[in-house]
Design an enzyme around this catalytic site. Structure first.
Site, PDB file in Angstrom:
ATOM      1  N   TYR A 158       0.839  -1.207   0.000  1.00 26.07           N
ATOM      2  CA  TYR A 158       0.000   0.000   0.000  1.00 26.07           C
ATOM      3  C   TYR A 158       0.876   1.260   0.000  1.00 26.07           C
ATOM      4  O   TYR A 158       0.666   2.169  -0.813  1.00 26.07           O
ATOM      5  CB  TYR A 158      -0.912  -0.019   1.228  1.00 26.07           C
ATOM      6  CG  TYR A 158      -1.874   1.138   1.314  1.00 26.07           C
ATOM      7  CD1 TYR A 158      -3.086   1.115   0.629  1.00 26.07           C
ATOM      8  CD2 TYR A 158      -1.582   2.267   2.083  1.00 26.07           C
ATOM      9  CE1 TYR A 158      -3.986   2.186   0.712  1.00 26.07           C
ATOM     10  CE2 TYR A 158      -2.470   3.331   2.162  1.00 26.07           C
ATOM     11  CZ  TYR A 158      -3.668   3.286   1.482  1.00 26.07           C
ATOM     12  OH  TYR A 158      -4.548   4.339   1.547  1.00 26.07           O
ATOM     13  N   LYS A 162       1.092   4.062  -3.022  1.00 22.08           N
ATOM     14  CA  LYS A 162       0.702   5.465  -2.843  1.00 22.08           C
ATOM     15  C   LYS A 162       1.887   6.405  -3.104  1.00 22.08           C
ATOM     16  O   LYS A 162       1.699   7.520  -3.599  1.00 22.08           O
ATOM     17  CB  LYS A 162       0.119   5.681  -1.448  1.00 22.08           C
ATOM     18  CG  LYS A 162      -1.215   4.943  -1.210  1.00 22.08           C
ATOM     19  CD  LYS A 162      -2.336   5.454  -2.120  1.00 22.08           C
ATOM     20  CE  LYS A 162      -3.678   4.825  -1.770  1.00 22.08           C
ATOM     21  NZ  LYS A 162      -4.788   5.349  -2.580  1.00 22.08           N
TER      22      LYS A 162
HETATM   23  P1  NAD Z   1     -13.164   1.784   0.859  1.00 21.39           P
HETATM   24  O1  NAD Z   1     -12.656   0.389   0.866  1.00 21.39           O
HETATM   25  O2  NAD Z   1     -14.352   2.111   1.713  1.00 21.39           O
HETATM   26  O3  NAD Z   1     -13.495   2.235  -0.624  1.00 21.39           O
HETATM   27  C1  NAD Z   1     -12.715   1.870  -1.725  1.00 21.39           C
HETATM   28  C2  NAD Z   1     -13.607   1.744  -2.935  1.00 21.39           C
HETATM   29  O4  NAD Z   1     -12.830   1.339  -4.063  1.00 21.39           O
HETATM   30  C3  NAD Z   1     -14.696   0.669  -2.733  1.00 21.39           C
HETATM   31  O5  NAD Z   1     -15.929   1.196  -3.185  1.00 21.39           O
HETATM   32  C4  NAD Z   1     -14.232  -0.463  -3.637  1.00 21.39           C
HETATM   33  O6  NAD Z   1     -15.280  -1.264  -4.126  1.00 21.39           O
HETATM   34  C5  NAD Z   1     -13.536   0.330  -4.736  1.00 21.39           C
HETATM   35  N1  NAD Z   1     -12.642  -0.494  -5.551  1.00 21.39           N
HETATM   36  C6  NAD Z   1     -11.688  -1.358  -5.132  1.00 21.39           C
HETATM   37  N2  NAD Z   1     -11.112  -1.963  -6.193  1.00 21.39           N
HETATM   38  C7  NAD Z   1     -11.697  -1.447  -7.311  1.00 21.39           C
HETATM   39  C8  NAD Z   1     -11.543  -1.654  -8.701  1.00 21.39           C
HETATM   40  N3  NAD Z   1     -10.655  -2.555  -9.186  1.00 21.39           N
HETATM   41  N4  NAD Z   1     -12.312  -0.946  -9.553  1.00 21.39           N
HETATM   42  C9  NAD Z   1     -13.224  -0.058  -9.099  1.00 21.39           C
HETATM   43  N5  NAD Z   1     -13.438   0.176  -7.791  1.00 21.39           N
HETATM   44  C10 NAD Z   1     -12.673  -0.513  -6.910  1.00 21.39           C
HETATM   45  O7  NAD Z   1     -11.935   2.728   1.260  1.00 21.39           O
HETATM   46  P2  NAD Z   1     -11.859   4.289   1.598  1.00 21.39           P
HETATM   47  O8  NAD Z   1     -11.335   4.406   2.979  1.00 21.39           O
HETATM   48  O9  NAD Z   1     -13.109   4.980   1.220  1.00 21.39           O
HETATM   49  O10 NAD Z   1     -10.675   4.728   0.626  1.00 21.39           O
HETATM   50  C11 NAD Z   1     -10.864   5.443  -0.605  1.00 21.39           C
HETATM   51  C12 NAD Z   1      -9.512   5.928  -1.089  1.00 21.39           C
HETATM   52  O11 NAD Z   1      -8.946   6.788  -0.118  1.00 21.39           O
HETATM   53  C13 NAD Z   1      -8.490   4.807  -1.317  1.00 21.39           C
HETATM   54  O12 NAD Z   1      -7.703   5.096  -2.439  1.00 21.39           O
HETATM   55  C14 NAD Z   1      -7.669   4.853  -0.045  1.00 21.39           C
HETATM   56  O13 NAD Z   1      -6.375   4.328  -0.219  1.00 21.39           O
HETATM   57  C15 NAD Z   1      -7.647   6.349   0.216  1.00 21.39           C
HETATM   58  N6  NAD Z   1      -7.358   6.718   1.605  1.00 21.39           N
HETATM   59  C16 NAD Z   1      -8.224   6.409   2.619  1.00 21.39           C
HETATM   60  C17 NAD Z   1      -7.912   6.797   3.917  1.00 21.39           C
HETATM   61  C18 NAD Z   1      -8.810   6.518   5.080  1.00 21.39           C
HETATM   62  O14 NAD Z   1      -8.398   6.777   6.214  1.00 21.39           O
HETATM   63  N7  NAD Z   1     -10.026   6.033   4.869  1.00 21.39           N
HETATM   64  C19 NAD Z   1      -6.723   7.482   4.174  1.00 21.39           C
HETATM   65  C20 NAD Z   1      -5.867   7.765   3.117  1.00 21.39           C
HETATM   66  C21 NAD Z   1      -6.208   7.394   1.828  1.00 21.39           C
END
Ligand code: NAD
Length: 252
Positions: A158, A162
């Site tokens: 991961y 990123k």
């Molecule tokens: P989440 O798991 O709730 O959502 C991720 C979404 O991506 C889901 O809807 C999933 O179905 C979709 N997805 C996964 N693989 C896919 C594919 N091959 N094609 C299309 N869709 C796909 O996670 P989140 O926490 O909402 O994270 C969203 C983004 O934010 C991610 O990129 C994550 O790395 C980033 N992020 C999240 C946080 C946090 O604290 N939540 C912090 C930093 C970065």
């Protein structure tokens, strides 16, 4: 301020929109006036979000898209543009993590994480940029992470994906500036969503929150300001940047 961030007349596409931050980003963009294409592998999961956006007076359309598959990405953009018009803003949000000690990470784990988080942003970013370049430009927002800038344990794939995404953002920003396409990264710190809420309210999560200078988890709407800035013309002279929204996490 609301006027500066007005997205009326623009179309945005959000990948991974079915839950978590992606659903929040789509809702925020729609509230700012954008027509929003909701992209996810299974469109069935998007019906409720589409209804909620429409009930609030917004415009949304669900499209099927697996970001790891170039043909699916192209078809998703075709469907989005047929329904809502040319895409002006892409939010590359789809992402996954497979937490494991480094010595236990399998090749399949590695491929799944890097294919989704890095190759997926390349495929959707290139598809969007090709379309935007031919009609005067647009804005691409890559959802990175503070873990692309600083590592923690058990998340090697991961963190690497990123960090790669941040560099991809800069490469794209450099090359696409001349065709009017701006590419920036939004790097969230720890943000509470339904899938991580349980962890953050347990002992390990609470310890982690104590290490954040602002002493609290981010909430999805803490990202709204950065999202709307990068999506709107207010950021017209910004490209290749990383906007970090982390309550000071990277300072600690
Ligand atoms: P989440 O798991 O709730 O959502 C991720 C979404 O991506 C889901 O809807 C999933 O179905 C979709 N997805 C996964 N693989 C896919 C594919 N091959 N094609 C299309 N869709 C796909 O996670 P989140 O926490 O909402 O994270 C969203 C983004 O934010 C991610 O990129 C994550 O790395 C980033 N992020 C999240 C946080 C946090 O604290 N939540 C912090 C930093 C970065």
């Amino acid at each position: 301020m609301a006027e500066t961030f007005d997205l009326t007349g623009k179309t945005a596409l959000v990948t991974g929109a079915s839950q978590g931050l992606g659903a929040g980003f789509a809702t925020t963009l729609a509230r700012a006036g954008a027509k929003v294409a909701l992209a996810a592998r299974q469109t069935g999961k998007l019906a409720e979000l589409q209804r909620a956006i429409e009930a609030a007076g917004g415009s949304a359309h669900a499209v099927a898209m697996d970001v790891t598959d170039a043909a699916s990405v192209r078809a998703g953009f075709d469907a989005a543009e047929a329904a809502l018009g040319p895409v002006d803003v892409l939010v590359n949000n789809a992402g996954i993590a497979i937490p494991k000690p480094f010595l236990e990470v399998t090749e399949d784990d590695w491929d799944a994480v890097v294919d989704t988080n890095l190759k997926g942003c390349f495929l959707a970013g290139q598809e969007a940029a090709r379309r935007m370049a031919g009609r005067g430009g647009g804005s691409i927002i890559n959802i990175a992470s503070v873990l692309g800038q600083q590592v923690i344990g058990h998340l090697a794939s991961y963190c690497a994906s990123k960090a790669g995404l941040i560099h991809l953002t800069k490469s794209m920003g450099l090359e696409l500036a001349r065709v009017g396409v701006r590419v920036n990264a939004l790097a969230p710190g720890y943000v509470e969503t339904p899938i991580n809420a349980e962890f953050f309210h347990g002992p390990a999560g609470e310890k982690l929150v104590k290490g954040i200078p602002q002493r609290r988890l981010g909430q999805p709407d803490d990202l709204d300001g950065a999202l709307l800035l990068l999506a709107s013309d207010a950021s017209r002279y910004m490209t290749g940047t990383v906007v970090t929204v982390d309550g000071g996490f990277l300072l600690a």
